[in-house]
Design a protein around this motif. Structure first.
Motif, mmCIF file in Angstrom:
data_model
loop_
_atom_site.group_PDB
_atom_site.id
_atom_site.type_symbol
_atom_site.label_atom_id
_atom_site.label_comp_id
_atom_site.label_asym_id
_atom_site.label_seq_id
_atom_site.Cartn_x
_atom_site.Cartn_y
_atom_site.Cartn_z
ATOM 1 N N MET A 285 0.823 -1.202 0.000
ATOM 2 C CA MET A 285 0.000 0.000 0.000
ATOM 3 C C MET A 285 0.863 1.260 0.000
ATOM 4 S SD MET A 285 -2.839 1.347 2.758
ATOM 5 C CE MET A 285 -3.919 -0.071 2.543
ATOM 6 N N SER A 286 1.924 1.261 0.779
ATOM 7 C CA SER A 286 2.793 2.440 0.831
ATOM 8 C C SER A 286 3.413 2.714 -0.532
ATOM 9 C CB SER A 286 3.879 2.253 1.887
ATOM 10 O OG SER A 286 4.750 1.186 1.545
ATOM 11 N N ILE B 241 4.374 -0.920 -9.574
ATOM 12 C CA ILE B 241 4.429 -1.393 -8.186
ATOM 13 C C ILE B 241 5.212 -2.697 -8.101
ATOM 14 C CG2 ILE B 241 3.027 -2.248 -6.258
ATOM 15 C CD1 ILE B 241 0.847 -0.312 -7.142
ATOM 16 N N LEU B 242 4.944 -3.616 -9.021
ATOM 17 C CA LEU B 242 5.646 -4.903 -9.017
ATOM 18 C C LEU B 242 7.138 -4.713 -9.251
ATOM 19 C CD1 LEU B 242 5.640 -8.005 -9.003
ATOM 20 C CD2 LEU B 242 5.097 -7.938 -11.449
ATOM 21 N N GLY C 159 -3.559 11.240 -6.537
ATOM 22 C CA GLY C 159 -2.890 9.998 -6.915
ATOM 23 C C GLY C 159 -2.594 9.125 -5.706
ATOM 24 N N GLY C 160 -2.160 9.752 -4.611
ATOM 25 C CA GLY C 160 -1.917 8.993 -3.393
ATOM 26 C C GLY C 160 -3.183 8.361 -2.847
ATOM 27 N N GLY D 53 -4.465 -0.229 -2.433
ATOM 28 C CA GLY D 53 -3.940 -1.031 -1.330
ATOM 29 C C GLY D 53 -5.038 -1.735 -0.558
ATOM 30 N N ILE D 54 -6.150 -1.044 -0.352
ATOM 31 C CA ILE D 54 -7.287 -1.661 0.334
ATOM 32 C C ILE D 54 -7.887 -2.770 -0.529
ATOM 33 C CG2 ILE D 54 -9.633 -1.267 1.168
ATOM 34 C CD1 ILE D 54 -7.548 -0.159 3.029
#
Length: 388
Positions: A60-61, A148-149, A227-228, A235-236
């Motif tokens: 999530m971060s 992210i990956l 965006g955040g 993340g949720i």
């Protein structure tokens, strides 16, 4: 993706009810018979809890930071610039119009369903032929959660920077295979003929972009915060996939703990204990997996299997694999390629194809993408071997 899942009425109790109960009860009984019923539930709870605290919040971060970055890139025209630069490659490689690169970039910076927003934009779809619209599902999924990956893999150690980059190249190759196969199906379904002449309007989608109100500082701040926020929502959204899918995969992948005094294998109820079924399957299939993907440990098969349902869940396997010395740099390259290309497509393809009004082609999309993901892993392995 906003459409409600359509349901149909069936008989209240049918054969599938008893089949489901047999599989569910049989599975629990089998696992409990190996590690004990009390230990089994303790392992399930401890594994899910550890995944939530040490994996989900980490992902999530990174999703928050990646979301802020992607929003900034979009706000100030960087994505539009990339769109113009790479448009010349889309037609020969994918058989798609240049504007479709924007969808691939967006899903790379976010997740699979992001391309649905483009598919619903008439100013975007007017440059696509009818048979190309369903292929957007395969194109977008091939790059889902790519940033992210990749960031996650690189964060595991400096030795994994090049493998992660190689994995991205493998995913691109897999995406080309997936989209090209899919369009063979869609051309037939939409009765497309090459001799048909279509008029394309001169105005291009990439010539204009929307920006926020306010001065430069305000726009940058709003873009980062929005965006955040999207990163938090992502993340949720991955929590169910990580906790459910990954807990199941973990218990099927790892074995019992080792007694520090006697050295014997024992079950204590600690997180990540399991019954080692997937490694056994991996050993049986090693004659196929080793030459194709270069896996050095049978446990490595757990990553691509988990990626089918949720790449976020598959990512959570990697730190434990590295700690146990199960994976190598080659494996990270293959993981990155297959994880990005598949990116949980079994859990998103049905909804995405429904949103594209092409539910009847869902099976074709899944078949195409399965082949594409395998090609991505194979490509990453051989590129790694050539370079390293």
């Amino acid at each position: 993706m906003n459409k409600d899942t359509k349901k149909r009425k069936v008989k209240s109790v049918s054969l599938e009810t008893f089949i489901f109960l047999a599989i569910l009860i049989g599975g629990f009984v089998y696992i409990a018979n190996i590690m004990g019923a009390g230990i089994m539930f303790k392992v399930l709870m401890n594994t899910a809890h550890d995944l939530l605290l040490n994996t989900v919040f980490l992902i999530m971060s990174m999703a928050v930071l990646a979301g802020a970055l992607s929003s900034l890139l979009s706000e100030f025209g960087v994505i539009s610039l990339l769109n113009k630069i790479f448009a010349i490659f889309m037609k020969p490689l994918y058989g798609m119009p240049g504007a479709s690169i924007a969808g691939a970039i967006t899903t790379y910076l976010s997740d699979n369903p992001a391309i649905i927003a483009f598919a619903k934009d008439k100013s975007f779809t007017k440059y696509l032929k009818d048979y190309q619209v369903p292929a957007l599902c395969n194109l977008g999924t091939s790059f889902g959660m790519g940033l992210i990956l990749t960031t996650f893999m690189i964060s595991q150690g400096s030795d994994f920077v090049l493998p992660a980059i190689i994995g991205n190249v493998g995913a691109i190759i897999g995406s080309i295979v997936s989209v090209r196969i899919m369009m063979r199906f869609t051309k037939k379904a939409y009765n497309y003929k090459k001799e048909e002449v279509e008029t394309i309007q001169k105005e291009k989608v990439e010539d204009l972009r929307e920006i926020r109100d306010g001065n430069t500082f305000q726009r940058a701040l709003d873009a980062m915060l929005e965006g955040g926020k999207n990163g938090v929502e992502l993340g949720i959204a991955i929590i169910p996939g990580v906790l459910i899918v990954c807990t199941l995969v973990m218990i099927l992948t790892f074995g019992p703990s080792t007694d520090p005094i006697t050295g014997e294998a024992i079950y204590t109820g600690a997180a990540y204990e399991g019954i080692r079924i997937l490694p056994v399957i991996g050993e049986k299939l090693s004659f196929i997996l080793d030459p194709l993907f270069g896996f050095t440990s049978p446990e490595a098969i757990a990553f691509p299997i988990t990626s089918l349902g949720a790449v976020g869940a598959a990512m959570s396997l990697v730190p434990q694999f590295i700690t146990d010395g199960i994976v190598t740099a080659n494996d990270i390259a293959v993981f990155t390629a297959m994880g990005m290309c598949w990116s949980g497509y079994l859990s998103t393809h049905v909804g995405m194809m429904d949103a594209l009004d092409a539910r009847h082609l869902t099976g074709k999309a899944i078949i195409s993408h399965t082949i594409g993901g395998i090609c991505a892993g194979i490509s990453a392995h051989f590129i790694f071997m050539l370079l390293i």
